[in-house]
Design a protein around this motif. Structure first.
Motif, PDB file in Angstrom:
ATOM      1  N   VAL A   1       0.831  -1.208   0.000  1.00 25.25           N
ATOM      2  CA  VAL A   1       0.000   0.000   0.000  1.00 25.25           C
ATOM      3  C   VAL A   1       0.866   1.259   0.000  1.00 25.25           C
ATOM      4  CG1 VAL A   1      -1.681   1.324   1.367  1.00 25.25           C
ATOM      5  CG2 VAL A   1      -1.995  -1.132   1.020  1.00 25.25           C
ATOM      6  N   VAL A   2       1.948   1.277   0.772  1.00 25.67           N
ATOM      7  CA  VAL A   2       2.813   2.459   0.795  1.00 25.67           C
ATOM      8  C   VAL A   2       3.506   2.628  -0.559  1.00 25.67           C
ATOM      9  CG1 VAL A   2       4.783   3.602   1.903  1.00 25.67           C
ATOM     10  CG2 VAL A   2       3.116   2.382   3.302  1.00 25.67           C
ATOM     11  N   ALA A   3       3.906   1.537  -1.196  1.00 25.91           N
ATOM     12  CA  ALA A   3       4.493   1.634  -2.544  1.00 25.91           C
ATOM     13  C   ALA A   3       3.487   2.262  -3.506  1.00 25.91           C
ATOM     14  CB  ALA A   3       4.932   0.258  -3.046  1.00 25.91           C
ATOM     15  N   ARG A   4       2.243   1.809  -3.450  1.00 23.13           N
ATOM     16  CA  ARG A   4       1.191   2.395  -4.291  1.00 23.13           C
ATOM     17  C   ARG A   4       0.998   3.870  -3.962  1.00 23.13           C
ATOM     18  NH1 ARG A   4      -4.301   0.483  -4.177  1.00 23.13           N
ATOM     19  NH2 ARG A   4      -4.403   1.507  -6.208  1.00 23.13           N
ATOM     20  N   PHE A   5       0.986   4.201  -2.671  1.00 20.79           N
ATOM     21  CA  PHE A   5       0.784   5.579  -2.228  1.00 20.79           C
ATOM     22  C   PHE A   5       1.900   6.484  -2.755  1.00 20.79           C
ATOM     23  CE2 PHE A   5       1.354   9.054   0.778  1.00 20.79           C
ATOM     24  CZ  PHE A   5       0.053   9.533   0.940  1.00 20.79           C
ATOM     25  N   GLU A   6       3.148   6.033  -2.597  1.00 17.46           N
ATOM     26  CA  GLU A   6       4.283   6.836  -3.058  1.00 17.46           C
ATOM     27  C   GLU A   6       4.250   7.012  -4.571  1.00 17.46           C
ATOM     28  OE1 GLU A   6       6.364   8.542  -1.064  1.00 17.46           O
ATOM     29  OE2 GLU A   6       5.302   7.712   0.665  1.00 17.46           O
ATOM     30  N   ASN A   7       3.927   5.953  -5.290  1.00 18.51           N
ATOM     31  CA  ASN A   7       3.840   6.062  -6.750  1.00 18.51           C
ATOM     32  C   ASN A   7       2.707   6.995  -7.165  1.00 18.51           C
ATOM     33  OD1 ASN A   7       6.026   4.444  -7.406  1.00 18.51           O
ATOM     34  ND2 ASN A   7       4.823   2.575  -7.360  1.00 18.51           N
ATOM     35  N   HIS A   8       1.579   6.896  -6.494  1.00 19.78           N
ATOM     36  CA  HIS A   8       0.443   7.767  -6.781  1.00 19.78           C
ATOM     37  C   HIS A   8       0.814   9.226  -6.508  1.00 19.78           C
ATOM     38  CE1 HIS A   8      -3.783   8.775  -7.270  1.00 19.78           C
ATOM     39  NE2 HIS A   8      -3.748   9.412  -6.109  1.00 19.78           N
ATOM     40  N   ARG A   9       1.451   9.462  -5.394  1.00 23.29           N
ATOM     41  CA  ARG A   9       1.879  10.819  -5.022  1.00 23.29           C
ATOM     42  C   ARG A   9       2.837  11.397  -6.052  1.00 23.29           C
ATOM     43  NH1 ARG A   9       6.737  12.821  -1.614  1.00 23.29           N
ATOM     44  NH2 ARG A   9       7.577  11.062  -2.720  1.00 23.29           N
ATOM     45  N   ASP A  10       3.732  10.532  -6.581  1.00 26.60           N
ATOM     46  CA  ASP A  10       4.726  10.981  -7.557  1.00 26.60           C
ATOM     47  C   ASP A  10       4.188  11.022  -8.982  1.00 26.60           C
ATOM     48  OD1 ASP A  10       6.562  11.242  -5.508  1.00 26.60           O
ATOM     49  OD2 ASP A  10       7.531   9.309  -5.892  1.00 26.60           O
ATOM     50  N   GLY A  11       2.910  10.683  -9.170  1.00 24.18           N
ATOM     51  CA  GLY A  11       2.310  10.728 -10.500  1.00 24.18           C
ATOM     52  C   GLY A  11       2.645   9.530 -11.379  1.00 24.18           C
ATOM     53  N   ASN A  12       3.134   8.459 -10.781  1.00 19.88           N
ATOM     54  CA  ASN A  12       3.433   7.245 -11.544  1.00 19.88           C
ATOM     55  C   ASN A  12       2.177   6.394 -11.634  1.00 19.88           C
ATOM     56  OD1 ASN A  12       6.460   7.029 -12.113  1.00 19.88           O
ATOM     57  ND2 ASN A  12       6.393   7.704  -9.989  1.00 19.88           N
ATOM     58  N   HIS A  13       1.782   6.103 -12.850  1.00 21.41           N
ATOM     59  CA  HIS A  13       0.599   5.271 -13.051  1.00 21.41           C
ATOM     60  C   HIS A  13       0.964   3.811 -12.857  1.00 21.41           C
ATOM     61  CE1 HIS A  13      -1.720   8.670 -14.441  1.00 21.41           C
ATOM     62  NE2 HIS A  13      -0.690   9.013 -15.207  1.00 21.41           N
ATOM     63  N   GLU A  14       0.043   3.076 -12.286  1.00 20.81           N
ATOM     64  CA  GLU A  14       0.264   1.651 -12.067  1.00 20.81           C
ATOM     65  C   GLU A  14       0.106   0.901 -13.392  1.00 20.81           C
ATOM     66  OE1 GLU A  14      -1.249   1.473  -7.470  1.00 20.81           O
ATOM     67  OE2 GLU A  14      -2.730   1.122  -9.044  1.00 20.81           O
ATOM     68  N   THR A  15       1.004  -0.025 -13.601  1.00 19.72           N
ATOM     69  CA  THR A  15       0.934  -0.850 -14.806  1.00 19.72           C
ATOM     70  C   THR A  15       0.164  -2.114 -14.467  1.00 19.72           C
ATOM     71  OG1 THR A  15       3.077   0.012 -15.531  1.00 19.72           O
ATOM     72  CG2 THR A  15       2.276  -2.016 -16.600  1.00 19.72           C
ATOM     73  N   ARG A  16      -0.981  -2.254 -15.111  1.00 20.51           N
ATOM     74  CA  ARG A  16      -1.831  -3.414 -14.873  1.00 20.51           C
ATOM     75  C   ARG A  16      -1.203  -4.659 -15.488  1.00 20.51           C
ATOM     76  NH1 ARG A  16      -7.609  -3.316 -17.478  1.00 20.51           N
ATOM     77  NH2 ARG A  16      -6.669  -4.794 -18.868  1.00 20.51           N
ATOM     78  N   TRP A  17      -1.257  -5.745 -14.759  1.00 25.98           N
ATOM     79  CA  TRP A  17      -0.757  -7.013 -15.275  1.00 25.98           C
ATOM     80  C   TRP A  17      -1.781  -7.559 -16.256  1.00 25.98           C
ATOM     81  CZ3 TRP A  17      -2.296 -12.273 -13.567  1.00 25.98           C
ATOM     82  CH2 TRP A  17      -1.537 -13.268 -14.186  1.00 25.98           C
ATOM     83  N   LYS A  18      -1.290  -7.886 -17.449  1.00 27.73           N
ATOM     84  CA  LYS A  18      -2.148  -8.440 -18.491  1.00 27.73           C
ATOM     85  C   LYS A  18      -1.598  -9.804 -18.871  1.00 27.73           C
ATOM     86  CE  LYS A  18      -2.884  -3.849 -20.326  1.00 27.73           C
ATOM     87  NZ  LYS A  18      -2.571  -2.940 -21.424  1.00 27.73           N
ATOM     88  N   PRO A  19      -2.151 -10.856 -18.312  1.00 29.94           N
ATOM     89  CA  PRO A  19      -1.628 -12.176 -18.649  1.00 29.94           C
ATOM     90  C   PRO A  19      -1.888 -12.502 -20.124  1.00 29.94           C
ATOM     91  CG  PRO A  19      -3.653 -12.370 -17.376  1.00 29.94           C
ATOM     92  CD  PRO A  19      -3.299 -10.908 -17.432  1.00 29.94           C
ATOM     93  N   GLU A  20      -0.879 -13.088 -20.722  1.00 28.13           N
ATOM     94  CA  GLU A  20      -1.066 -13.515 -22.111  1.00 28.13           C
ATOM     95  C   GLU A  20      -2.052 -14.658 -22.144  1.00 28.13           C
ATOM     96  OE1 GLU A  20       2.982 -12.631 -24.458  1.00 28.13           O
ATOM     97  OE2 GLU A  20       3.013 -14.392 -23.176  1.00 28.13           O
ATOM     98  N   ARG A  21      -2.859 -14.633 -23.169  1.00 24.52           N
ATOM     99  CA  ARG A  21      -3.847 -15.701 -23.305  1.00 24.52           C
ATOM    100  C   ARG A  21      -3.420 -16.579 -24.462  1.00 24.52           C
ATOM    101  NH1 ARG A  21      -9.217 -12.544 -21.655  1.00 24.52           N
ATOM    102  NH2 ARG A  21      -8.412 -12.095 -19.613  1.00 24.52           N
ATOM    103  N   ASN A  22      -3.400 -17.831 -24.193  1.00 20.33           N
ATOM    104  CA  ASN A  22      -3.027 -18.785 -25.236  1.00 20.33           C
ATOM    105  C   ASN A  22      -4.320 -19.361 -25.801  1.00 20.33           C
ATOM    106  OD1 ASN A  22      -1.941 -20.653 -26.890  1.00 20.33           O
ATOM    107  ND2 ASN A  22      -0.780 -21.738 -25.332  1.00 20.33           N
ATOM    108  N   ASP A  23      -4.818 -18.677 -26.849  1.00 19.52           N
ATOM    109  CA  ASP A  23      -6.065 -19.119 -27.462  1.00 19.52           C
ATOM    110  C   ASP A  23      -5.828 -20.180 -28.525  1.00 19.52           C
ATOM    111  OD1 ASP A  23      -7.553 -17.435 -25.883  1.00 19.52           O
ATOM    112  OD2 ASP A  23      -7.354 -15.777 -27.295  1.00 19.52           O
ATOM    113  N   LYS A  24      -4.552 -20.461 -28.820  1.00 13.22           N
ATOM    114  CA  LYS A  24      -4.242 -21.459 -29.846  1.00 13.22           C
ATOM    115  C   LYS A  24      -4.321 -22.837 -29.211  1.00 13.22           C
ATOM    116  CE  LYS A  24      -1.122 -18.230 -32.010  1.00 13.22           C
ATOM    117  NZ  LYS A  24       0.245 -17.942 -32.375  1.00 13.22           N
ATOM    118  N   LYS A  25      -5.149 -23.648 -29.766  1.00 17.28           N
ATOM    119  CA  LYS A  25      -5.284 -25.011 -29.228  1.00 17.28           C
ATOM    120  C   LYS A  25      -5.087 -26.039 -30.303  1.00 17.28           C
ATOM    121  CE  LYS A  25      -8.184 -23.771 -25.434  1.00 17.28           C
ATOM    122  NZ  LYS A  25      -9.276 -24.007 -24.618  1.00 17.28           N
TER     123      LYS A  25
END
Length: 185
Positions: free
Chosen positions: A161-185
């Motif tokens: 939470v403090v890491a998020r708070f410090e990043n938010h305060r400094d204007g750093n946007h959080e990078t959302r994790w986007k898992p790769e999807r393996n749609d090839k079967k």
């Protein structure tokens, strides 16, 4: 007083109370990792946290000294030391609740990073989790404070939470994790 004693040259060390144990013991690993975490928090602080972040992390560093001494002192030892307890756990919970009020709601996993201070706090969080695992292992064979694991568990949440708070305060946007999807079967 000299800093070196040469007493540990054979691979053992003293606990509070005088018992000698191997430096490879689970107890030494536990409080050594707590010490590493404390040092890493000092590094994060050197990058200039917010006033609130600095106040919280300074208090946490003091708590970690208490926890380290607690872990270095067998429960059976009659040495009078302060033990980590419910008050310290509750102080972490209170800090988490206060900081989360000022953060955008978290709806996804985020990648660790951001500002220098935020990124270092994310690393501290992972060290905290390692310390928690070490304390759990220690507690499997030896009696430890019932609050040691609780404290480290809450602390890892607080560090996130403090890491998020410090990043938010400094204007750093959080990078959302986007898992790769393996749609090839």
């Amino acid at each position: 007083m000299k800093i070196y004693t040469k007493k540990g040259d054979q691979g053992d060390t003293s606990l509070f109370g005088g018992d000698r144990v191997s430096k490879s013991s689970e107890r030494i690993e536990a409080y050594g990792t707590v010490d590493e975490l404390n040092s890493w928090l000092g590094l994060a602080l050197s990058f200039g946290l917010s006033e609130r972040g600095t106040e919280i992390m300074t208090t946490v560093q003091e708590h970690l000294f208490i926890l380290g001494a607690d872990l270095a002192t067998p429960s059976s030892e009659r040495t009078r030391i302060e033990r980590i307890g419910e008050d310290q756990v509750k102080s972490l919970e209170h800090a988490i609740d206060r900081m989360e009020e000022e953060l955008p709601e978290l709806k996804n996993f985020i990648l660790p990073g951001g500002s220098k201070s935020g990124a270092h706090l994310h690393v501290a969080r992972t060290i905290c989790r390692r310390a928690e695992r070490a304390v759990v292992r220690c507690g499997m064979d030896e009696e430890i404070s019932e609050f040691a694991i609780k404290y480290l568990n809450r602390l890892s949440d607080l560090l996130f939470v403090v890491a998020r708070f410090e990043n938010h305060r400094d204007g750093n946007h959080e990078t959302r994790w986007k898992p790769e999807r393996n749609d090839k079967k």
